[in-house]
Design an enzyme around this catalytic site. Structure first.
Site, PDB file in Angstrom:
ATOM      1  N   SER A  82      26.812  12.272  46.856  1.00  0.00           N
ATOM      2  CA  SER A  82      27.877  11.637  46.430  1.00  0.00           C
ATOM      3  C   SER A  82      27.913  12.181  44.830  1.00  0.00           C
ATOM      4  O   SER A  82      26.880  12.775  44.515  1.00  0.00           O
ATOM      5  CB  SER A  82      27.853  10.066  46.278  1.00  0.00           C
ATOM      6  OG  SER A  82      26.691   9.586  45.737  1.00  0.00           O
ATOM      7  N   LYS A  83      28.808  11.756  44.059  1.00  0.00           N
ATOM      8  CA  LYS A  83      28.948  12.225  42.686  1.00  0.00           C
ATOM      9  C   LYS A  83      27.728  11.909  42.033  1.00  0.00           C
ATOM     10  O   LYS A  83      27.377  12.286  40.790  1.00  0.00           O
ATOM     11  CB  LYS A  83      30.250  11.411  42.017  1.00  0.00           C
ATOM     12  CG  LYS A  83      31.563  12.057  42.283  1.00  0.00           C
ATOM     13  CD  LYS A  83      32.402  11.785  41.190  1.00  0.00           C
ATOM     14  CE  LYS A  83      33.591  12.704  41.164  1.00  0.00           C
ATOM     15  NZ  LYS A  83      34.281  13.026  42.749  1.00  0.00           N
ATOM     16  N   ARG A  84      27.186  10.688  42.315  1.00  0.00           N
ATOM     17  CA  ARG A  84      25.668  10.503  41.512  1.00  0.00           C
ATOM     18  C   ARG A  84      24.720  11.650  41.703  1.00  0.00           C
ATOM     19  O   ARG A  84      23.875  11.801  40.882  1.00  0.00           O
ATOM     20  CB  ARG A  84      25.053   9.191  42.353  1.00  0.00           C
ATOM     21  CG  ARG A  84      25.525   7.877  42.210  1.00  0.00           C
ATOM     22  CD  ARG A  84      24.634   6.737  42.788  1.00  0.00           C
ATOM     23  NE  ARG A  84      24.653   6.930  43.975  1.00  0.00           N
ATOM     24  CZ  ARG A  84      23.325   7.471  44.757  1.00  0.00           C
ATOM     25  NH1 ARG A  84      22.320   7.475  44.014  1.00  0.00           N
ATOM     26  NH2 ARG A  84      23.325   7.623  46.021  1.00  0.00           N
ATOM     27  N   HIS A  85      24.879  12.264  42.605  1.00  0.00           N
ATOM     28  CA  HIS A  85      23.738  13.538  42.982  1.00  0.00           C
ATOM     29  C   HIS A  85      24.374  14.759  41.690  1.00  0.00           C
ATOM     30  O   HIS A  85      23.361  15.505  41.501  1.00  0.00           O
ATOM     31  CB  HIS A  85      23.676  14.137  44.497  1.00  0.00           C
ATOM     32  CG  HIS A  85      23.095  12.814  45.118  1.00  0.00           C
ATOM     33  ND1 HIS A  85      23.977  12.373  45.939  1.00  0.00           N
ATOM     34  CD2 HIS A  85      21.962  12.333  45.233  1.00  0.00           C
ATOM     35  CE1 HIS A  85      23.201  11.307  46.621  1.00  0.00           C
ATOM     36  NE2 HIS A  85      21.851  11.469  46.078  1.00  0.00           N
ATOM     37  N   GLY A  86      25.718  14.646  41.320  1.00  0.00           N
ATOM     38  CA  GLY A  86      26.138  15.810  40.863  1.00  0.00           C
ATOM     39  C   GLY A  86      27.368  16.438  41.214  1.00  0.00           C
ATOM     40  O   GLY A  86      28.144  15.260  41.858  1.00  0.00           O
TER      41      GLY A  86
END
Ligand code: GLU
Length: 502
Positions: free
Chosen positions: A264-268
């Protein structure tokens, strides 16, 4: 049922192996992301490797979440990846239209057939709540199942538009052999209560439209993300209700971040357009994504699109979740950049140079020549195309400031940095930059004399010349600038250090 005869007997039973027809069926609700692109590519490679047909179908039945730019992004992503669908909204085909919102009449007609067959019913009691897709806010309590004719009439008189619900039998179970996951079973009583097939806005839900289209488009294999596994038993019920044979299913493994949670966006970055902007090459992205849950032999890593078009097999799809490793993708990209022919690399880099304001748009021949001449300096250091901007800023622009903390090597002070910078520059002036080995040797000798590491001589000089610690090779950079411009920069950096020592 006519369709049943058409599909069931013509293709599947009489002519041996049915032709492979697969589809990528994105919903234009957001930008294309890694997971979706993986699904698209796997479908595409599977179709090509089996000389089958690859179809692009736009699933836009959730009008509340439709975004025109998401639709454009689907086409743009295909263009960028260099893949084209044999049948699609743009290419047409015998099974069109390929956009679900253009097939509404078909769904309505099929909805009526389900009602006539007693497999679905019009529910007047939840009409007002269901316009968009997704979980129902309040769990359905079968309130619309057994309405009397007079109740229905009352609702109709009030102008209520009903929703269509699938009649889920209390008994029995859905079973299928997933080509990746093996046998999957689900009891009917564990399915959501009578899911909605058609909303009160007259649009089908994903489940209904997806099944009807997969059937009518004669899809042989459904390759899609594992998050759709829970929907499949429901789909099987719908196929059964129509009297149709379902296609084969292959649910692709999840794509996780390094921490083991869903990517998800949390990872990049997760959307393709972000990777495109940062300057990943289409072939590197394709290569890396092809390894997310697939491998040829557990060791080979490099595959061109052509390779994958012939080597891809469903048998080599992994069950286990795939991990998306940003560094690995970056590494792949660096490898591909290194091998790119000069002309292509120049063309790929120019937009970044133009955006930085260092070349005209369209680029002149001089712009192009200048960049070509700079390629040897940066090629080895590029991980993504956009790296070209920080790497070449020192050539295209004057250095305006020399950050102290960059100029002074670790555990040293401004005074020593000044001494090392002077010494290093003196060596460069005396030795010249023509012969790198000689210059390198001379710098080493100077460092020894000053009883310090070579790095302590080189770092201040590198920062003086380029304004940054991350830069192309030093000697090449000086050569690129010429001695005069380089000397002026050394003097500039020297002043910064001096002001610190006073
Ligand atoms: N429209 C669905 C999606 O957005 C398609 C799922 C499927 O392939 O059945 O992923």
């Amino acid at each position: 049922m006519t369709e049943n005869t058409r599909i069931g007997s013509n293709d599947k039973t009489t002519s041996g192996t049915p032709p492979v027809r697969v589809r990528y069926a994105p919903s234009p609700t957001g930008m294309q992301h890694i997971g979706g692109i993986r699904t698209a590519l796997f479908n595409y490679f599977f179709a090509r490797s089996r000389r089958g047909t690859f179809i692009l179908r736009v699933e836009d039945t959730d009008q509340t979440r439709f975004h025109p730019e998401a639709l454009e992004d689907i086409y743009e992503s295909f263009r960028w990846l260099g893949i084209s669908a044999d049948e699609s909204p743009a290419a047409g085909g015998d099974y069109g239209p390929y956009v679900q919102s253009q097939r509404l009449e078909l769904y309505r007609e099929h909805a009526r057939r389900l009602v006539e067959a007693g497999r679905a019913y019009w529910d007047y009691t939840s009409a007002s709540v269901q316009r968009s897709e997704g979980e129902e806010a309040v769990p359905y309590n079968y309130s619309g199942r057994n309405l009397s004719e007079s109740q229905i009439r009352e609702y109709q008189e009030e102008g209520v538009t009903p929703v269509l619900r699938l009649l889920v039998p209390a008994e029995g179970e859905a079973v299928f052999e997933d080509l990746v996951l093996g046998r999957i079973k689900r009891k009917h009583k564990d399915l959501p209560p009578d899911p909605i097939l058609m909303k009160s806005d007259g649009y089908p839900t994903y489940h209904l439209a997806n099944v009807i289209d997969d059937h009518l488009m004669e899809i042989s294999h459904v390759l899609r993300a594992q998050e759709w596994v829970p929907s499949t038993p429901l789909h099987l019920l719908i196929y059964g209700a129509f009297g149709w044979d379902p296609p084969q299913f292959a649910h692709l493994p999840m794509v996780m971040g390094k921490d083991g949670s869903k990517l998800s966006k949390r990872h990049g970055s997760t959307s393709l357009v972000e990777f495109r902007r940062q300057g990943y090459l289409s072939e590197a992205v394709t290569n890396y994504i092809s390894l997310l849950g697939w491998s040829l032999d557990d060791s080979r890593e490099f595959f061109t699109r052509d390779d994958l078009e012939s080597l891809f097999t469903l048998e080599r799809i992994n069950k286990a979740p795939a991990v998306f490793d940003y560094r690995k993708l970056e590494w792949f990209n660096g490898q591909y950049l290194r091998d790119l022919p000069e002309e292509r690399l120049t063309a790929e880099l120019l937009p970044y140079i133009q955006e930085a304001g260092w070349a005209q748009s369209p680029a002149s021949a001089a712009d192009r020549d200048r960049l070509v001449a700079l390629l040897p300096l940066i090629r080895e250091r590029l991980k993504v195309l956009s790296d070209v901007v920080p790497l070449l800023r020192f050539v295209y622009e004057e250095v305006q400031q020399w950050p102290l903390e960059e100029l002074i090597p670790k555990q040293a002070d401004a005074a020593s940095a000044a001494v090392w910078l002077d010494a290093a520059w003196q060596v460069v002036v005396q030795t010249g930059t023509d012969d790198e080995q000689t210059l390198d040797d001379a710098l080493r000798v100077a460092a020894e004399k000053l009883d310090t590491k070579l790095g302590n001589l080189l770092m201040p000089l590198r920062v003086a010349i380029t304004g940054s610690r991350v830069s192309p090779p030093l000697v090449g950079s000086i050569r690129e600038l010429g001695m005069e411009r380089a000397a002026a920069r050394v003097a500039g950096a020297r002043r910064v250090l001096e002001s610190e020592t006073n």
